[in-house]
Scaffold this active site. Structure first.
Site, PDB file in Angstrom:
ATOM      1  N   HIS A 105      23.025   4.583   3.050  1.00  0.00           N
ATOM      2  CA  HIS A 105      22.109   5.312   2.147  1.00  0.00           C
ATOM      3  C   HIS A 105      20.681   4.783   2.279  1.00  0.00           C
ATOM      4  CE1 HIS A 105      25.745   6.790  -0.032  1.00  0.00           C
ATOM      5  NE2 HIS A 105      26.181   5.574   0.258  1.00  0.00           N
ATOM      6  N   LYS A 113      -5.103   3.356  12.797  1.00  0.00           N
ATOM      7  CA  LYS A 113      -3.787   3.937  13.032  1.00  0.00           C
ATOM      8  C   LYS A 113      -3.232   3.689  14.422  1.00  0.00           C
ATOM      9  CE  LYS A 113      -1.973   6.972  10.566  1.00  0.00           C
ATOM     10  NZ  LYS A 113      -0.719   6.824   9.835  1.00  0.00           N
TER      11      LYS A 113
END
Ligand code: ARG
Length: 461
Positions: free
Chosen positions: A158, A286
């Site tokens: 999960h 970035k």
């Protein structure tokens, strides 16, 4: 109106019906020449007087086909709209050079068995490539796994921290996934390994053309038992190949998704190799994981290709229908994109750097909870009681060492990785691809009378 070999057609209709074929069929020029060489050999070998084609004539046609292949490789062979497709373009080129001899080659065949043969020849080449590339990527992942077998990496379910795991477990899981996909690739290869040539428009012909010999000439293991099925298998065979490719892409997609996630600064488990990230035009800081992101998206594309081909076939009755033409684009696209992904992922995995510090930091104490309960089981506590006891005092797990937990399950417990098994399966795949490549090269070289794939040396004319 536009004049074509097969009748005068309204110009707009011609454009509509030819569709993308003039461009797409460029990928099939070699296959079409090889298929034509096999058909010509069958015509020359037919036991009739006068011969459908003299042996000398067959050799001349074959030499000219080799010429066309060379021209195509040099970018000097064009499929025009009047040709509609590669089949009539090759016939036109043969006729231009050989006159009546070029007009003889289409006896006893149809574009239907011709295109089906082309696609099988093309599919065979591509699958051999896919299998080799799959084996290489599986190997790179297994090597990474072996090198980092014991390097702790929190296992997740999960997406939440679950149990102690390792980079070895993570990387070699992706290797095994690809090796399972190879089972589907191999099955698709076997389905594809049959020659439809001689089935003509799906009902054979009265000419005595030996379809089994034709299959052998092309290096296929068999000819279809039934000519109508040979025709019906068009599109379905492509769908089988695409569904195997879809499996490969599902594996790559999961690997890609893991990479995007685990290389994000919040995780920092892996560092993507230099040159595999791209920057932003506005945000100077970035460095983005574009490669795995595109692989993830291309998985969607290949899955869509598989669905597209299967959907066309789904509503077709027996026999040829022009609908089948629409399976060509998804087939070529699926193969091209899958191979591009396999290829770009190889250097990425080889250059992937695990970051020990971040990996260790990922071990929230709760990751050891189940292991702790099992320790109590070893001392005689029933599992459910142990589970409750650990749950009541999760804070006590704080001081555990991930390395120890990993070593316990990987050495003594059930998480040991069977690297030998992965190695065996990967080599078997590589061997199969290499053997089939040699089989193909031998058959096609003999057929063309010149060395294939190099086409070096003069064809016997
Ligand atoms: N371009 C066609 C295809 O891909 C070739 C076969 C055409 N046959 C025909 N009967 N119209 O299906």
């Amino acid at each position: 109106m536009r004049k074509t070999v097969v009748g005068d057609v309204d110009a707009g209709v011609l454009r509509f019906t030819a569709g993308e074929d003039c461009a797409l069929d460029a990928a099939l020029i070699e296959a079409d020449c090889i298929g034509t060489a096999a058909h010509v050999a069958a015509l020359a070998a037919a036991p009739v007087r006068p011969p459908l084609l003299a042996a000398r004539e067959a050799r001349r046609v074959t030499a000219e086909l080799v010429n066309i292949m060379r021209r195509a490789r040099a970018g000097r062979f064009r499929i025009r709209i009047e040709d509609q497709d590669v089949h009539l373009a090759v016939e036109r080129a043969l006729t231009r050079r050989l006159g009546d001899l070029g007009r003889k080659v289409h006896a006893g065949r149809s574009r239907n068995d011709q295109v089906a043969t082309d696609l099988r020849l093309y599919g065979r080449d591509q699958l051999i490539g896919v299998m080799g590339e799959t084996a290489s990527l599986a190997r790179a992942l297994a090597v990474m796994g072996r090198r980092n077998e014991m390097l702790p990496m929190a296992g997740r379910t999960h997406m939440r921290p679950a149990m102690p795991g390792s980079v070895g477990l993570w990387a070699s899981a992706h290797a095994e996934s690809l090796l399972d996909d190879a089972v589907a690739l191999r099955a698709a290869y076997d389905v594809n390994d049959a020659s439809p040539l001689g089935s003509a428009a799906g009902y054979g012909s009265p000419l005595e053309l030996d379809r089994k010999r034709t299959a052998r000439r092309l290096g296929f293991r068999r000819a279809h038992a039934n000519v109508l099925y040979a025709s019906n298998s068009r599109g379905k065979c492509e769908a089988a190949i695409l569904s195997a490719l879809a499996q490969v892409m599902l594996s790559l997609s999961r690997l890609a998704e893991d990479l995007v996630l685990y290389s994000a600064p919040e995780f920092g488990y892996f560092e993507l190799p230099a040159g595999f990230c791209t920057g932003s035009s506005i945000m100077p800081q970035k460095s983005n994981p574009d490669v795995p992101e595109l692989v993830r998206a291309k998985a969607a594309r290949v899955l869509a290709c598989a669905a597209a081909a299967a959907s066309v076939v789904k509503s077709l009755p027996s026999g040829y229908h022009r609908d089948l033409q629409e399976t060509k684009d998804p087939f070529l696209t699926g193969l091209r994109e899958t191979r591009a992904c396999l290829r770009v992922m190889l250097p990425l995995i080889r250059g992937l750097r695990p970051c020990r510090k971040a990996l260790l930091a990922g071990f929230a104490p709760g990751v050891f909870a189940a292991d702790r309960a099992l320790e109590l089981v070893l001392r005689g506590v029933p599992f459910r009681a142990a589970y409750r006891r650990v749950k009541a005092d999760l804070a006590a797990l704080e001081a555990r060492d991930p390395r120890e937990a990993v070593a316990l399950r990987m050495r003594r417990g059930t998480a040991r990785i069977d690297f030998a098994d992965l190695r065996r399966r990967e080599s078997a795949l590589r061997r199969f691809a290499a053997t089939e490549r040699r089989r193909r090269d031998r058959a096609v070289s003999r057929l063309l009378g010149t060395e294939y794939p190099s086409l070096a040396g003069r064809a016997r004319a």
